[in-house]
Write a protein that holds these residues in place. Structure first.
Motif, mmCIF file in Angstrom:
data_model
loop_
_atom_site.group_PDB
_atom_site.id
_atom_site.type_symbol
_atom_site.label_atom_id
_atom_site.label_comp_id
_atom_site.label_asym_id
_atom_site.label_seq_id
_atom_site.Cartn_x
_atom_site.Cartn_y
_atom_site.Cartn_z
ATOM 1 N N VAL A 1 2.282 -11.330 30.344
ATOM 2 C CA VAL A 1 1.163 -11.087 31.384
ATOM 3 C C VAL A 1 1.212 -9.661 31.872
ATOM 4 C CG1 VAL A 1 0.665 -11.784 34.013
ATOM 5 C CG2 VAL A 1 1.154 -13.339 32.185
ATOM 6 N N GLY A 2 2.030 -8.960 32.092
ATOM 7 C CA GLY A 2 2.202 -7.566 32.398
ATOM 8 C C GLY A 2 1.604 -6.838 31.482
ATOM 9 N N PHE A 3 1.957 -7.148 30.123
ATOM 10 C CA PHE A 3 1.595 -6.066 29.131
ATOM 11 C C PHE A 3 0.012 -6.433 28.711
ATOM 12 C CE2 PHE A 3 0.309 -5.983 24.647
ATOM 13 C CZ PHE A 3 0.772 -4.613 24.272
ATOM 14 N N VAL A 4 -0.736 -7.632 29.035
ATOM 15 C CA VAL A 4 -2.177 -7.597 28.985
ATOM 16 C C VAL A 4 -2.687 -6.758 30.107
ATOM 17 C CG1 VAL A 4 -3.939 -9.216 29.008
ATOM 18 C CG2 VAL A 4 -1.931 -9.845 27.671
ATOM 19 N N GLY A 5 -2.295 -6.980 31.316
ATOM 20 C CA GLY A 5 -2.688 -6.215 32.441
ATOM 21 C C GLY A 5 -2.613 -4.797 32.327
ATOM 22 N N TRP A 6 -1.549 -4.188 31.852
ATOM 23 C CA TRP A 6 -1.377 -2.829 31.561
ATOM 24 C C TRP A 6 -2.563 -2.486 30.397
ATOM 25 C CZ3 TRP A 6 -0.407 1.304 33.676
ATOM 26 C CH2 TRP A 6 -0.215 2.535 32.847
ATOM 27 N N THR A 7 -2.590 -2.891 29.174
ATOM 28 C CA THR A 7 -3.443 -2.696 28.435
ATOM 29 C C THR A 7 -4.934 -2.903 28.972
ATOM 30 O OG1 THR A 7 -2.311 -4.008 26.710
ATOM 31 C CG2 THR A 7 -4.508 -3.403 25.983
ATOM 32 N N THR A 8 -5.223 -3.615 29.766
ATOM 33 C CA THR A 8 -6.751 -3.666 30.272
ATOM 34 C C THR A 8 -6.700 -2.532 31.218
ATOM 35 O OG1 THR A 8 -6.699 -6.096 30.241
ATOM 36 C CG2 THR A 8 -8.371 -5.104 31.675
ATOM 37 N N TYR A 9 -5.947 -2.136 32.002
ATOM 38 C CA TYR A 9 -6.052 -0.976 32.892
ATOM 39 C C TYR A 9 -6.145 0.095 32.217
ATOM 40 C CZ TYR A 9 -4.708 2.109 36.814
ATOM 41 O OH TYR A 9 -4.864 3.134 37.561
ATOM 42 N N VAL A 10 -5.481 0.497 31.011
ATOM 43 C CA VAL A 10 -5.527 1.540 30.457
ATOM 44 C C VAL A 10 -6.928 1.949 29.901
ATOM 45 C CG1 VAL A 10 -4.870 2.838 28.312
ATOM 46 C CG2 VAL A 10 -3.180 1.910 29.696
ATOM 47 N N TRP B 1 -1.973 -5.997 37.873
ATOM 48 C CA TRP B 1 -3.237 -6.677 37.977
ATOM 49 C C TRP B 1 -4.205 -6.490 39.219
ATOM 50 C CZ3 TRP B 1 -5.813 -9.079 34.252
ATOM 51 C CH2 TRP B 1 -5.510 -9.386 33.149
ATOM 52 N N TYR B 2 -3.208 -5.847 39.930
ATOM 53 C CA TYR B 2 -3.931 -5.592 41.397
ATOM 54 C C TYR B 2 -4.937 -4.297 41.029
ATOM 55 C CZ TYR B 2 -4.542 -3.099 45.617
ATOM 56 O OH TYR B 2 -5.148 -2.257 46.833
ATOM 57 N N ALA B 3 -4.368 -3.389 40.187
ATOM 58 C CA ALA B 3 -5.013 -2.154 39.747
ATOM 59 C C ALA B 3 -6.360 -2.505 38.765
ATOM 60 C CB ALA B 3 -4.132 -1.256 38.977
ATOM 61 N N VAL B 4 -5.866 -3.685 38.072
ATOM 62 C CA VAL B 4 -7.008 -4.176 37.039
ATOM 63 C C VAL B 4 -8.170 -4.753 38.078
ATOM 64 C CG1 VAL B 4 -7.797 -5.968 35.383
ATOM 65 C CG2 VAL B 4 -5.705 -4.280 35.022
ATOM 66 N N VAL B 5 -7.909 -5.571 39.067
ATOM 67 C CA VAL B 5 -9.122 -6.105 39.773
ATOM 68 C C VAL B 5 -9.723 -5.275 40.541
ATOM 69 C CG1 VAL B 5 -9.345 -7.945 41.677
ATOM 70 C CG2 VAL B 5 -7.717 -8.371 39.673
ATOM 71 N N ARG B 6 -9.210 -3.936 41.012
ATOM 72 C CA ARG B 6 -9.697 -3.090 41.833
ATOM 73 C C ARG B 6 -10.881 -2.404 41.018
ATOM 74 N NH1 ARG B 6 -6.248 1.317 44.751
ATOM 75 N NH2 ARG B 6 -8.295 1.733 45.500
ATOM 76 N N GLU B 7 -10.770 -2.412 39.738
ATOM 77 C CA GLU B 7 -11.641 -1.636 38.646
ATOM 78 C C GLU B 7 -12.807 -2.773 38.217
ATOM 79 O OE1 GLU B 7 -11.653 1.183 38.777
ATOM 80 O OE2 GLU B 7 -9.645 1.660 39.414
ATOM 81 N N ILE B 8 -13.135 -3.744 39.085
ATOM 82 C CA ILE B 8 -14.106 -4.933 38.770
ATOM 83 C C ILE B 8 -15.627 -3.927 38.795
ATOM 84 C CG2 ILE B 8 -15.631 -6.761 39.383
ATOM 85 C CD1 ILE B 8 -13.054 -8.231 40.348
ATOM 86 N N PRO B 9 -15.933 -3.160 39.290
ATOM 87 C CA PRO B 9 -17.237 -2.653 39.127
ATOM 88 C C PRO B 9 -17.141 -1.741 37.761
ATOM 89 C CG PRO B 9 -16.418 -2.072 41.408
ATOM 90 C CD PRO B 9 -15.271 -2.683 40.804
ATOM 91 N N VAL B 10 -16.319 -1.195 37.494
ATOM 92 C CA VAL B 10 -16.105 -0.442 36.038
ATOM 93 C C VAL B 10 -16.264 -1.566 34.925
ATOM 94 C CG1 VAL B 10 -14.644 0.885 34.599
ATOM 95 C CG2 VAL B 10 -14.883 1.274 36.914
ATOM 96 N N ILE B 11 -15.816 -2.670 35.198
ATOM 97 C CA ILE B 11 -16.051 -3.861 34.225
ATOM 98 C C ILE B 11 -17.524 -4.062 34.159
ATOM 99 C CG2 ILE B 11 -15.353 -6.005 33.367
ATOM 100 C CD1 ILE B 11 -12.626 -5.737 34.762
ATOM 101 N N GLN B 12 -18.263 -4.215 35.332
ATOM 102 C CA GLN B 12 -19.479 -4.646 35.343
ATOM 103 C C GLN B 12 -20.127 -3.577 34.774
ATOM 104 O OE1 GLN B 12 -19.707 -5.280 39.610
ATOM 105 N NE2 GLN B 12 -19.302 -7.492 39.541
ATOM 106 N N ASP B 13 -20.043 -2.273 34.977
ATOM 107 C CA ASP B 13 -20.940 -1.283 34.121
ATOM 108 C C ASP B 13 -20.872 -1.333 33.147
ATOM 109 O OD1 ASP B 13 -21.866 -0.705 37.127
ATOM 110 O OD2 ASP B 13 -20.553 1.199 37.193
ATOM 111 N N LEU B 14 -19.532 -1.344 32.548
ATOM 112 C CA LEU B 14 -19.286 -1.395 31.067
ATOM 113 C C LEU B 14 -19.825 -2.586 30.527
ATOM 114 C CD1 LEU B 14 -17.555 -0.368 28.683
ATOM 115 C CD2 LEU B 14 -15.769 -1.957 29.112
ATOM 116 N N ALA B 15 -19.980 -3.774 30.917
ATOM 117 C CA ALA B 15 -20.764 -4.920 30.493
ATOM 118 C C ALA B 15 -22.363 -4.636 30.320
ATOM 119 C CB ALA B 15 -20.377 -5.880 31.376
#
Length: 931
Positions: free
Chosen positions: A447-456, A516-530
């Motif tokens: 779970v930590g690995f997938v979260g870190w990959t997403t954050y990178v 995952w806290y860092a990932v969730v904070r970047e939800i606007p980036v995910i939306q723009d990317l989509a």
């Protein structure tokens, strides 16, 4: 997050990922607090003599010479007329320390002992030596002391020769075994005039241990098929004969001595060990004397290895055992308690005793392993919440007393069978509780690995592309998000606290929370990317995705099949053809294609099993000097502004260093071939080159061409000293391709509308570009980062595989030392592996300069590489997860390899910057002009 902080966070996270695999899969299996178990009946032997011929292969001992005579006539006579024989199956890693621990203590040591060079005890353990009345041992200082240190009281005595005697370059290592035999004879002779020693030798439960290292040393130095190795076997056979005869005479032929001859591991045809090849895992076992069965004639028997016919032993019953089974056999023969942590099963077929004694011994063996099971189960039960605890049902309903009553009611012949069944169940239970938390911890890491990959990925997109826009932070939502994840962390801490879990569990389980806290904070980036992805042309998007997946899978396959690198390099060879680069720079493109094809040959060459080829090393040195002459001539023709007489002297010194390395390699191996040892002067010169080469490198100018040229010369002078064959040519071809790559990337600048500088000689690694020339990342930077990763993997697997222990050839370090030193030899091996990495990393630094990226943008480019590396790792782990239980060791080794590679490349990035941008300043002579 700032770039330096991000890189530091990535380093720490990947260190956690790397360490976790050792904590989860390589924790010590030992438990303490068991009651010693001993067979109540009198034993058949009063004393035991254990011969361990280090590095002796089963086939080397059992096979006949070309003329049909046995290589070890005395031992051959024993197994044909006096004792029992078979194969002892060892486990990976097939190294001396874990092999001896399995033999003498009865358990398979965890890999953590390798961190101490297989010398010190990471966890104290019980052994047959510790349970004996007295043990005297003779042999290597690397093996004997660990059993004395682990013993309670003062009854295990060791007699060791000097560590310097373990010299791979010695004229004949058989002298190590002769030393042992001579000192054993002297010991018994002196005991006749020493009343205390004579009395101790006549006690019961005495063990004599002879560790014979000569065969192993000769195997490393000359290969197992050599005359030296085979002659050493004959000398050991003669020595065993003399010692057995002397001991029998000393005790008046009382028939109370048991003898065992075996080996800790075998050896490959190319003189290495450590992995799982049958030549390493099949070791001989010959047992004779008191309490041991005589040879059993059979009409036919079948084994998968089909060795019996080759050895002419098809009519003598072969009794195979696991290596750990020898410890309970020794304990049973002399009547000492079974080692507390032994997981071996007593091979009763070796015993020549009553059925009652066999049954009692098997029962003792079963109870001893059940004791471990009980302790392990209670430990896990105490540290697990009752409603979460799942017992091992197959043994849970049987208590110790219940098992005892059940077995005592059985017929003696049936009791042996039931005890074996019970032992197998107990061993399964031990494994069950030892791996009880493995799934839980593995999921946390995943779970930590997938979260870190997403954050990178999100950081790369947000910081270094124009695909997203900055959105004002909503403080209220941020606060709710923070407290939600903080609450989750507190719940995890409470859950671990009430179960008294180790402190490392807190790290593994809490790591996903901030990630995952860092990932969730970047939800606007995910939306723009989509939004941006949906707006792209479907065909282009699908094409880019398919190419990316194909590229990454080639990297995945390269970790299993080195030939995948050849395929990738051949694809790279046509890269200029499918772009405009072929039109722009035909000569460079042609050289690129040629070097890609040449480099593609190396992954097809054998990693192991090859004989040294010193002429190829010499050819590599001469070719380096030839290229240096042409390069130096080109440099001298450049403008005075970019050269200096003092700088030219540095290059002449480096060329002299390469020439000296070539001579030392040739001279050293000729000396060793003639059995004259390592010349002291050659050894001094080798170490001086190793120390001086980096200094000379840092004295060269930081202009791109000059510094890269200097890096090649310095690293080649070291690499030549560590080479034994074709791999000496590898850095030359790799460097040539890297230099052309830098040129090709310079040609590609026109895609950005940037001016291309005419000559690489004008570029300086320390050149600070104007801020107006900074640019964002482009799709071509993704391609560059993939090239970088691919070349890094090629540098790693191009000529070898450090993940395979038996691919290491001790001859690689003979210019520096021949005396066995695991840390020093391992360090030199790592240096050899690192040199191609440095070449690729420095070339990537040059790409940063030629493509006009600022240092910060370069860090972003490095993170793109980071993304590819993480994506690759995730892909590899997904691939393995389908058959995880069936290929556990393979999955772990590749996981460790990729994680280590990622961390290592972070270090290489910093080292490359140091080697390309820093210069040592020396006082220069001032030129005086006359007026």
């Amino acid at each position: 997050m700032d770039i330096p902080i991000f890189i530091l966070a990535g380093l720490l996270v990947h260190c956690v990922f790397l360490v976790s695999i050792f904590d989860i899969y390589f924790s010590s299996p030992l438990v303490h607090g068991m009651t010693p178990q001993q067979t109540p009946l009198p034993p058949p032997a009063k004393r035991l003599v254990l011969f361990v011929a280090d590095g002796l292969r089963a086939d080397s001992l059992y096979e006949l010479d070309s003329n049909g005579t046995p290589r070890a006539p005395y031992l051959r006579g024993i197994l044909e007329n006096n004792g029992s024989w078979g194969i002892s199956h060892t486990r990976v890693p097939t190294e001396s320390r874990p092999g001896h621990v399995a033999l003498i203590a009865g358990f398979y040591e965890d890999v953590s002992a390798v961190a101490k060079g297989w010398k010190e005890n990471p966890v104290e353990f019980d052994s047959v030596f510790n349970e004996s009345k007295y043990t005297w041992s003779w042999g290597s200082p690397d093996i004997l002391p660990m059993f004395a240190k682990g013993a309670t009281g003062d009854h295990v005595y060791t007699f060791c020769y000097a560590a310097e005697s373990e010299d791979f370059g010695a004229e004949d290592a058989a002298k190590l075994d002769i030393w042992v035999f001579d000192h054993v004879k002297s010991f018994f002779n002196s005991s006749r005039s020493n009343e205390t020693l004579f009395s101790a030798l006549n006690e019961e439960k005495v063990v004599l241990f002879l560790h014979l290292l000569g065969i192993d040393t000769n195997g490393h130095a000359h290969r197992p098929n050599s005359r030296e190795y085979q002659e050493n076997i004959k000398q050991v056979d003669e020595g065993v004969k003399e010692i057995a005869s002397m001991i029998d005479n000393f005790y008046g032929n009382d028939g109370k001595t048991a003898f065992i001859l075996t080996s800790d591991h075998g050896m490959t045809d190319w003189g290495s060990h450590g992995a799982g090849h049958p030549s390493e895992t099949l070791t001989p076992l010959i047992v004779w004397g008191a309490g041991v069965n005589y040879p059993q004639k059979v009409t036919s028997q079948f084994f998968e290895d089909n060795f019996l016919k080759e050895w002419k032993l098809e009519n003598l019953k072969r009794l195979d055992v696991n290596q750990a089974d020898i410890a309970p056999l020794m304990a049973s023969l002399i009547g000492v308690p079974f080692p507390l942590n032994s997981v071996g099963t007593l091979p009763v077929e070796y015993l020549n005793s009553s059925a009652h004694f066999k049954a009692e011994s098997m029962f003792t063996n079963a109870v001893q392993i059940l004791e471990q099971f009980k302790v392990k189960m209670n430990q896990k039960k105490e540290t697990t919440l009752s409603f979460l605890f799942t017992p091992f049902n197959e043994l849970q309903q049987h208590s110790h007393s219940h098992c005892s009553k059940l077995l005592l009611k059985c017929f003696v012949c049936l009791q042996v069978f039931l005890c074996k069944t019970l032992i197998n169940l107990a061993l399964d239970g031990l494994s069950y509780y030892h791996t009880y938390d493995r799934l839980f911890l593995g999921l946390s890491i995943a779970v930590g690995f997938v979260g870190w990959t997403t954050y990178v990925i999100l950081v790369i997109i947000k910081t270094h592309t124009n695909l997203t826009k900055t959105v004002p932070t909503n403080k209220k939502k941020s606060a709710v998000l923070f407290y939600s994840f903080a609450s989750a962390g507190m719940i995890i801490v409470f859950f671990l606290l009430i179960q008294t879990c180790p402190w490392t569990y807190y790290i593994y389980c809490l790591l996903p929370v901030p990630v995952w806290y860092a990932v969730v904070r970047e939800i606007p980036v995910i939306q723009d990317l989509a939004t941006n992805v949906l707006s792209l042309h479907v065909g282009q998007s699908v094409g880019f995705l398919l190419i990316s997946i194909l590229a990454v899978e080639i990297l995945v396959l390269s970790f299993f099949y080195r030939s995948a690198l050849t395929v990738g390099l051949l694809v790279f060879a046509v890269w200029p053809v499918i772009t405009q680069l072929w039109v722009q720079a035909k000569t460079k493109a042609l050289i690129w294609t040629l070097l890609c094809v040449l480099l593609a040959i190396f992954p097809l060459m054998p990693v192991v099993g090859r004989d040294p080829n010193i002429p190829l090393v010499i050819a590599a040195g001469l070719l380096t000097l030839l290229i240096s002459c042409f390069s130096l001539a080109s440099l001298c023709k450049s403008e005075n502004k970019y050269r200096d007489n003092e700088d030219l002297k540095v290059y002449f010194y480096q060329m002299f260093s390469v020439a000296l390395s070539t001579y030392v390699v040739s001279s050293t191996h000729n000396s060793l071939k003639n059995k004259q040892g390592l010349p002291v002067m050659n050894q001094i010169i080798s170490w001086m080159i190793l120390v001086s080469s980096p200094v000379l490198l840092l004295l060269s100018p930081t202009f791109l061409f000059q510094r890269l040229f200097s890096i090649l010369l310095s690293l080649m002078s070291i690499y030549l000293l560590l080479s034994t064959g074709y791999e000496a040519l590898f850095p030359l071809v790799l460097f040539g391709l890297m230099f052309v790559w830098v040129n090709m990337e310079q040609e590609a600048l026109q895609h950005y509308g940037l001016s291309r500088k005419p000559k690489l000689a004008f570029f300086n690694f320390t050149y600070a570009m104007d801020i107006t020339q900074f640019r964002q990342l482009h799709l071509d930077d993704i391609r560059r980062s993939f090239f970088f990763v691919f070349f890094i993997v090629t540098a790693f697997f191009g000529t070898g595989n450090i993940a395979s222990i038996n691919s290491f050839d001790p001859a690689s370090v003979y210019c520096f030392l021949t005396v066995f030193s695991p840390f020093m030899m391992g360090g030199l091996l790592l240096l050899k592996v690192a040199i191609p990495f440095v070449l690729v990393s420095c070339a990537f630094e040059a790409v940063q300069v030629t493509t006009q990226l600022s240092s910060k943008r370069y860090k972003g480019l490095f993170m793109v590489f980071f993304f590819f590396q993480v994506f690759f790792l995730y892909s590899a782990n997904l691939y393995f997860s389908l058959t995880f239980l069936m290929s556990l060791s393979c999955s772990i080794s590749h996981y460790v390899l990729v994680m280590s590679l990622t961390i290592f490349m972070m270090v290489m990035n910093g080292l490359a910057q140091l080697l390309t941008t820093q210069r040592l300043g020396l006082p220069r002579r001032t030129k005086h002009h006359s007026t």
